[in-house]
Write an enzyme that holds these catalytic residues in place. Structure first.
Site, PDB file in Angstrom:
ATOM      1  NE  ARG A   1       0.620   4.778   3.476  1.00  0.00           N
ATOM      2  CZ  ARG A   1      -0.284   5.066   2.541  1.00  0.00           C
ATOM      3  NH1 ARG A   1      -1.013   4.097   1.990  1.00  0.00           N
ATOM      4  NH2 ARG A   1      -0.468   6.324   2.153  1.00  0.00           N
TER       5      ARG A   1
ATOM      6  CB  CYS B   1      -7.655   4.376   3.690  1.00  0.00           C
ATOM      7  SG  CYS B   1      -8.646   4.969   2.300  1.00  0.00           S
TER       8      CYS B   1
END
Length: 278
Positions: free
Chosen positions: A175, A233
């Site tokens: 990611r 995050c």
């Protein structure tokens, strides 16, 4: 100060009659409401805490998926959990401490003594202890919380942070590189951020690694004594776990609670891809 507590230490405290309040913070991306899991089996005496409504709030997309709750909201929730002044709070989950760390991060800012159960529910059952299936509703507590928010970065703070410190992207590496993005409108990372997935700090049982190993891993990402550090995050939950790990290693870190969900939903914010900070 230690931030993790073992199963044996928790039992010893409870046996000695210490004022301990256990909270069950069952939450996952694929199952955000953990109440049914809680009812299926939880630590005896544990109160269920819904992360989405008591450890966060909700608003516009460009505020992120899990903005901070107000101090008043958190205080009302903590009293519902039965917390009194001077209590030790022990948070756990069934997701390697990821969601329990969100409670740790907020309560620590609020002046509450709080620990995370190392290994969580899995460690409890692996040690042969039984679970309860009742819905624990304690007497209302009287705790008064300090104002929260000092440990949080705004989106502008996060943008500027790499110029003076280390901004850690603690999501999965793919990611970070921008190869996949299952939840948000853009793939990639905040320019200048360094990749350090939080799961690198845990063993196969979901327990935190020893402090020296943690410090070695952190040093590889540029985190050394005296370096300002912050973490983000996807939505500000997993980043709290990295802040927990950093605290265990003796490093104080801030968290960008809006995280990638806020950054990628805010027009005009630059996006970096690939394995380098950019």
């Amino acid at each position: 100060m230690r931030n993790f507590l073992s199963v044996d230490e928790l039992i010893a405290m409870q046996t000695q009659g210490a004022p301990v309040r256990v909270i069950d913070v069952r939450w996952r991306l694929d199952r955000p409401d953990g109440y049914e899991d809680y009812r299926a089996g939880h630590l005896p005496g544990a109160v269920y805490v819904p992360l989405d409504t008591e450890l966060s709030t909700h608003g516009r997309a460009d505020e992120g998926r899990h903005p901070l709750p107000s101090t008043a909201t958190l205080q009302a929730a903590a009293r519902r959990w039965g917390i009194h002044a001077g209590d030790l709070v022990v948070a756990y989950d069934d997701a390697k401490g990821i969601s329990a760390a969100r409670a740790w991060w907020l309560l620590r800012q609020a002046g509450v003594e709080v620990r995370v159960l190392d290994g969580g529910l899995r460690a409890w059952t692996a040690a042969g202890h039984e679970l309860s299936t009742d819905d624990v509703v304690p007497e209302t507590g009287d705790v008064v919380l300090d104002e929260i928010g000092a440990g949080a970065l705004s989106i502008d703070d996060a943008a500027a942070f790499p110029a003076s410190g280390v901004l850690l992207d603690v999501r999965a590496a793919e990611r970070y590189r921008g190869e996949i993005e299952p939840l948000d409108p853009q793939a990639g990372h905040i320019p200048g951020a360094r990749s350090l997935p939080t799961l690198r700090h845990l063993d196969a049982e979901g327990k935190v690694l020893d402090v020296e190993t943690l410090r070695t891993t952190l040093a590889e990402a540029g985190v050394t004594a005296g370096t300002p550090v912050a973490a983000y995050c996807g939505s500000g939950v997993t980043a709290a776990h990295t802040a927990l790990v950093l605290a265990e290693a003796g490093v104080d870190a801030k968290v960008f609670p809006g995280s990638w969900s806020q950054w990628s939903n805010t027009p005009g914010r630059p996006v970096a891809t690939g394995s380098e900070p950019g």
